[in-house]
Design a protein around this motif. Structure first.
Motif, PDB file in Angstrom:
ATOM      1  N   VAL A  25       3.588   7.724   4.413  1.00 48.68           N
ATOM      2  CA  VAL A  25       3.892   6.305   4.579  1.00 48.68           C
ATOM      3  C   VAL A  25       5.156   6.128   5.416  1.00 48.68           C
ATOM      4  N   ALA A  26       6.175   6.940   5.133  1.00 50.64           N
ATOM      5  CA  ALA A  26       7.437   6.834   5.886  1.00 50.64           C
ATOM      6  C   ALA A  26       7.186   7.072   7.377  1.00 50.64           C
ATOM      7  N   ALA A  27       6.347   8.066   7.678  1.00 46.76           N
ATOM      8  CA  ALA A  27       6.050   8.372   9.080  1.00 46.76           C
ATOM      9  C   ALA A  27       5.321   7.199   9.733  1.00 46.76           C
ATOM     10  N   TRP A  28       4.361   6.600   9.035  1.00 45.05           N
ATOM     11  CA  TRP A  28       3.625   5.448   9.588  1.00 45.05           C
ATOM     12  C   TRP A  28       4.563   4.278   9.849  1.00 45.05           C
ATOM     13  N   VAL A  29       5.479   4.033   8.903  1.00 47.04           N
ATOM     14  CA  VAL A  29       6.417   2.915   9.054  1.00 47.04           C
ATOM     15  C   VAL A  29       7.161   3.046  10.379  1.00 47.04           C
ATOM     16  N   LYS A  30       7.635   4.263  10.657  1.00 51.58           N
ATOM     17  CA  LYS A  30       8.385   4.482  11.893  1.00 51.58           C
ATOM     18  C   LYS A  30       7.467   4.394  13.126  1.00 51.58           C
ATOM     19  N   GLU A  31       6.297   5.000  13.024  1.00 55.38           N
ATOM     20  CA  GLU A  31       5.358   4.959  14.155  1.00 55.38           C
ATOM     21  C   GLU A  31       5.012   3.522  14.542  1.00 55.38           C
ATOM     22  N   LEU A  32       4.925   2.661  13.534  1.00 62.04           N
ATOM     23  CA  LEU A  32       4.514   1.282  13.778  1.00 62.04           C
ATOM     24  C   LEU A  32       5.696   0.396  14.182  1.00 62.04           C
ATOM     25  N   GLY A  33       6.884   0.995  14.246  1.00 62.13           N
ATOM     26  CA  GLY A  33       8.045   0.234  14.721  1.00 62.13           C
ATOM     27  C   GLY A  33       8.649  -0.696  13.697  1.00 62.13           C
ATOM     28  N   LEU A  34       8.376  -0.427  12.431  1.00 57.38           N
ATOM     29  CA  LEU A  34       8.992  -1.221  11.362  1.00 57.38           C
ATOM     30  C   LEU A  34      10.325  -0.585  10.973  1.00 57.38           C
ATOM     31  N   ALA A  35      11.218  -1.421  10.426  1.00 61.56           N
ATOM     32  CA  ALA A  35      12.475  -0.872   9.899  1.00 61.56           C
ATOM     33  C   ALA A  35      12.172  -0.160   8.584  1.00 61.56           C
ATOM     34  N   VAL A  61      20.761  13.150  -9.849  1.00 59.84           N
ATOM     35  CA  VAL A  61      22.048  12.804  -9.228  1.00 59.84           C
ATOM     36  C   VAL A  61      22.709  14.009  -8.549  1.00 59.84           C
ATOM     37  N   ASP A  62      22.349  15.208  -8.965  1.00 61.79           N
ATOM     38  CA  ASP A  62      22.934  16.404  -8.340  1.00 61.79           C
ATOM     39  C   ASP A  62      22.239  16.762  -7.025  1.00 61.79           C
ATOM     40  N   ARG A  63      21.202  16.010  -6.661  1.00 64.37           N
ATOM     41  CA  ARG A  63      20.481  16.319  -5.413  1.00 64.37           C
ATOM     42  C   ARG A  63      20.686  15.269  -4.315  1.00 64.37           C
ATOM     43  N   VAL A  64      21.806  14.579  -4.333  1.00 66.99           N
ATOM     44  CA  VAL A  64      22.031  13.524  -3.341  1.00 66.99           C
ATOM     45  C   VAL A  64      22.055  14.100  -1.919  1.00 66.99           C
ATOM     46  N   GLU A  65      22.618  15.310  -1.784  1.00 71.24           N
ATOM     47  CA  GLU A  65      22.665  15.909  -0.446  1.00 71.24           C
ATOM     48  C   GLU A  65      21.237  16.130   0.093  1.00 71.24           C
ATOM     49  N   ALA A  66      20.364  16.634  -0.764  1.00 68.44           N
ATOM     50  CA  ALA A  66      18.968  16.862  -0.355  1.00 68.44           C
ATOM     51  C   ALA A  66      18.270  15.536  -0.072  1.00 68.44           C
ATOM     52  N   ILE A  67      18.643  14.511  -0.820  1.00 71.07           N
ATOM     53  CA  ILE A  67      18.037  13.188  -0.614  1.00 71.07           C
ATOM     54  C   ILE A  67      18.475  12.619   0.738  1.00 71.07           C
ATOM     55  N   VAL A  68      19.738  12.799   1.081  1.00 70.21           N
ATOM     56  CA  VAL A  68      20.234  12.353   2.391  1.00 70.21           C
ATOM     57  C   VAL A  68      19.473  13.089   3.497  1.00 70.21           C
ATOM     58  N   ALA A  69      19.299  14.399   3.305  1.00 70.53           N
ATOM     59  CA  ALA A  69      18.587  15.203   4.315  1.00 70.53           C
ATOM     60  C   ALA A  69      17.151  14.710   4.471  1.00 70.53           C
ATOM     61  N   LEU A  70      16.519  14.364   3.353  1.00 66.65           N
ATOM     62  CA  LEU A  70      15.150  13.828   3.393  1.00 66.65           C
ATOM     63  C   LEU A  70      15.104  12.528   4.212  1.00 66.65           C
ATOM     64  N   ALA A  71      16.033  11.627   3.929  1.00 63.84           N
ATOM     65  CA  ALA A  71      16.060  10.345   4.646  1.00 63.84           C
ATOM     66  C   ALA A  71      16.297  10.566   6.143  1.00 63.84           C
ATOM     67  N   ARG A 103      15.425  13.272   7.814  1.00 65.67           N
ATOM     68  CA  ARG A 103      14.195  13.850   8.352  1.00 65.67           C
ATOM     69  C   ARG A 103      13.161  12.755   8.607  1.00 65.67           C
ATOM     70  N   LEU A 104      13.169  11.704   7.776  1.00 66.34           N
ATOM     71  CA  LEU A 104      12.203  10.613   7.917  1.00 66.34           C
ATOM     72  C   LEU A 104      12.666   9.574   8.945  1.00 66.34           C
ATOM     73  N   SER A 105      13.845   9.804   9.556  1.00 60.81           N
ATOM     74  CA  SER A 105      14.438   8.847  10.507  1.00 60.81           C
ATOM     75  C   SER A 105      14.582   7.460   9.896  1.00 60.81           C
ATOM     76  N   ALA A 106      15.008   7.407   8.642  1.00 62.39           N
ATOM     77  CA  ALA A 106      15.228   6.110   7.997  1.00 62.39           C
ATOM     78  C   ALA A 106      16.338   5.364   8.716  1.00 62.39           C
ATOM     79  N   ASP A 107      16.211   4.037   8.768  1.00 65.73           N
ATOM     80  CA  ASP A 107      17.276   3.214   9.321  1.00 65.73           C
ATOM     81  C   ASP A 107      18.373   3.010   8.288  1.00 65.73           C
ATOM     82  N   ARG A 108      17.941   2.972   7.034  1.00 64.32           N
ATOM     83  CA  ARG A 108      18.886   2.751   5.937  1.00 64.32           C
ATOM     84  C   ARG A 108      18.511   3.649   4.765  1.00 64.32           C
TER      85      ARG A 108
END
Lengths: 365, 98
Positions: free
Chosen positions: A135-145, A157-167, A169-174
């Protein structure tokens, strides 16, 4: 006089394929099963725009479970509203997302439970990790924020670094890293989900570093837990001040949980025009402004900043919605919060996760 | 120098909207609304993918017709500063390969 509202939070349904233990929906979900019809929602969107609303968040539960989401997005766009979909991403296919985009959707806020699929499944009762990646990939492909939203708690809570890396990788805007607010199902799971002070501090430092590193590429936002902040959060930017929440059964509310406070008069959009309910319904009037405040809020120099905190939290912790939010260290009832924090610090064995369900919780509070 | 500058356009996730309650434009984006005055709105409108920051500043200078060189430089500086702010906030983007 009532202020003008900016944002409509349209809770289309409480139904959801996920069963997250931190869900802020009410714990008596089956009591709200009488969902508004499409026509009611289309009218509500127009009525909201007429009194000043400029943005709408389609949320739930899982808004994708409404087959009539598309016409609502179309109407939102016709009205010039900024339309966001707040979703778990389940169930969704690329074709439907493309249709929503064509209908005028601006922004998708996609939840992830964790950067680790198995841990995500434990807290949500469903493994949807791979689907969410698609879904994240489609959102970006379709030009949505794309906003990636992750609720933080003791188990992730101990995996925030991995969560940031995930976001990243998904090219999240936020990326929204939101520490659990202990209302609804989250309150029932508090002894399990409350992180320690050291964990919270570490997560804050990680988020701060990510924010600096990613500035201009990805916005990183952390919502800290009010239990350890010393001062209450500005819940909904103040009661009946900027947000209108419409619950699945049509109740017009100042926040997602206001109808869990007994004795407040809220009505449905089926009963009266939205403008009337916003301006003068008893539930809105009860805690709007500062007249309801007792000490220490009444003379506090932060009363215009935090608006006395969260009325629902005051009720669910003390039994009286007019008490000062116990999250405030000046509150007479602050021990209720401090004790919960101390319990998390004590290293005591944590109770099992109680997953959200449509059945009422057999809660002995 | 101007030729090397990228062309600017409003980000796909941002949208300009008239706020009829307070009679002003607002630049909407996820979870945000930025209230704009008339000049700020004009600058955002000019971010249509056909102009660079320098060209947008020049258009503003032409529109407001300042009397002195100092005023002209002032407008140019203010417009560029505002554009940099919009780019930093992700509300305006530099066109790739533009």
């Amino acid at each position: 006089m009532a202020p003008r509202p900016y944002t409509l939070v349209a809770e289309l349904t409480y139904r959801c394929p996920l069963r997250c233990a931190y869900c802020a929906n009410p714990t008596d979900l089956e009591a709200h099963a009488n969902e508004l019809a499409e026509a009611d929602w289309l009218r509500t969107l127009a009525e909201a725009e007429a009194i000043g609303v400029m943005a709408v968040n389609f949320t739930g539960g899982e808004p994708l479970l409404r087959a009539d989401l598309e016409p609502m997005v179309v109407r939102a766009r016709e009205l010039g509203l900024y339309a966001s979909l707040i979703t778990s991403g389940v169930p969704l296919e690329r074709e439907r997302l493309a249709k929503l985009r064509a209908s005028g959707l601006d922004h998708v806020q996609l939840s992830f439970q964790d950067a680790d699929a198995a841990c995500g499944e434990r807290i949500a009762g469903l493994d949807a990790f791979e689907e969410k990646l698609c879904v994240a990939a489609w959102v970006k492909e379709l030009g949505l924020a794309l906003t990636v939203n992750v609720v933080l708690h003791a188990d992730n809570v101990d995996r925030v670094e991995a969560i940031v890396a995930l976001a990243e990788r998904l090219s999240a805007d936020r990326l929204e890293l939101a520490h659990t607010q202990f209302l609804g199902w989250a309150l029932a799971n508090r002894a399990r989900l409350m992180p320690t002070a050291a964990q919270i501090e570490a997560s804050r430092a990680t988020a701060k570093a990510a924010k600096a590193r990613l500035a201009g590429r990805m916005e990183v936002l952390m919502v800290l837990p009010d239990y350890v902040a010393g001062r209450p959060r500005a819940c909904m930017d103040g009661w009946g001040r900027r947000f209108i929440v419409v619950a699945p059964d049509g109740l017009v509310l100042p926040c997602h949980a206001a109808h869990t406070i007994p004795g407040l008069a809220f009505e449905s959009v089926r009963a009266r025009p939205l403008a009337e309910l916003w301006e003068s319904s008893g539930g809105f009037e009860r805690f709007r402004g500062e007249a309801w405040m007792a000490e220490p809020c009444r003379s506090c120099d932060r009363r215009g900043i935090d608006f006395g905190g969260c009325r629902c939290q005051a009720f669910h912790l003390t039994g009286d919605a007019a008490r000062t939010d116990p999250a405030c260290e000046l509150a007479p009832d602050h021990a209720l919060v401090a004790d919960a924090v101390a319990l998390a610090e004590s290293g005591a064995a944590r109770p099992a996760i109680v997953l959200r369900s449509m059945r009422r919780l057999p809660l002995a509070r | 120098m101007t030729a090397a500058e990228p062309r600017l356009e409003v980000a796909r996730n941002a949208r300009l909207r008239w706020d009829k309650i307070e009679a002003r434009h607002v630049l909407l984006s996820p979870e945000r609304g930025l209230a704009l005055n008339e000049t700020a709105t004009e600058v955002v409108r000019l971010c249509d993918g056909t102009r660079t920051a320098g060209e947008i500043a020049a258009a503003c200078v032409a529109k407001y017709g300042p009397a002195t060189e100092g005023e002209r430089k002032g407008i140019d500086r203010d417009v560029r500063k505002w554009l940099a702010e919009l780019v930093f906030r992700g509300l305006v983007v530099e066109q790739r390969g533009g």
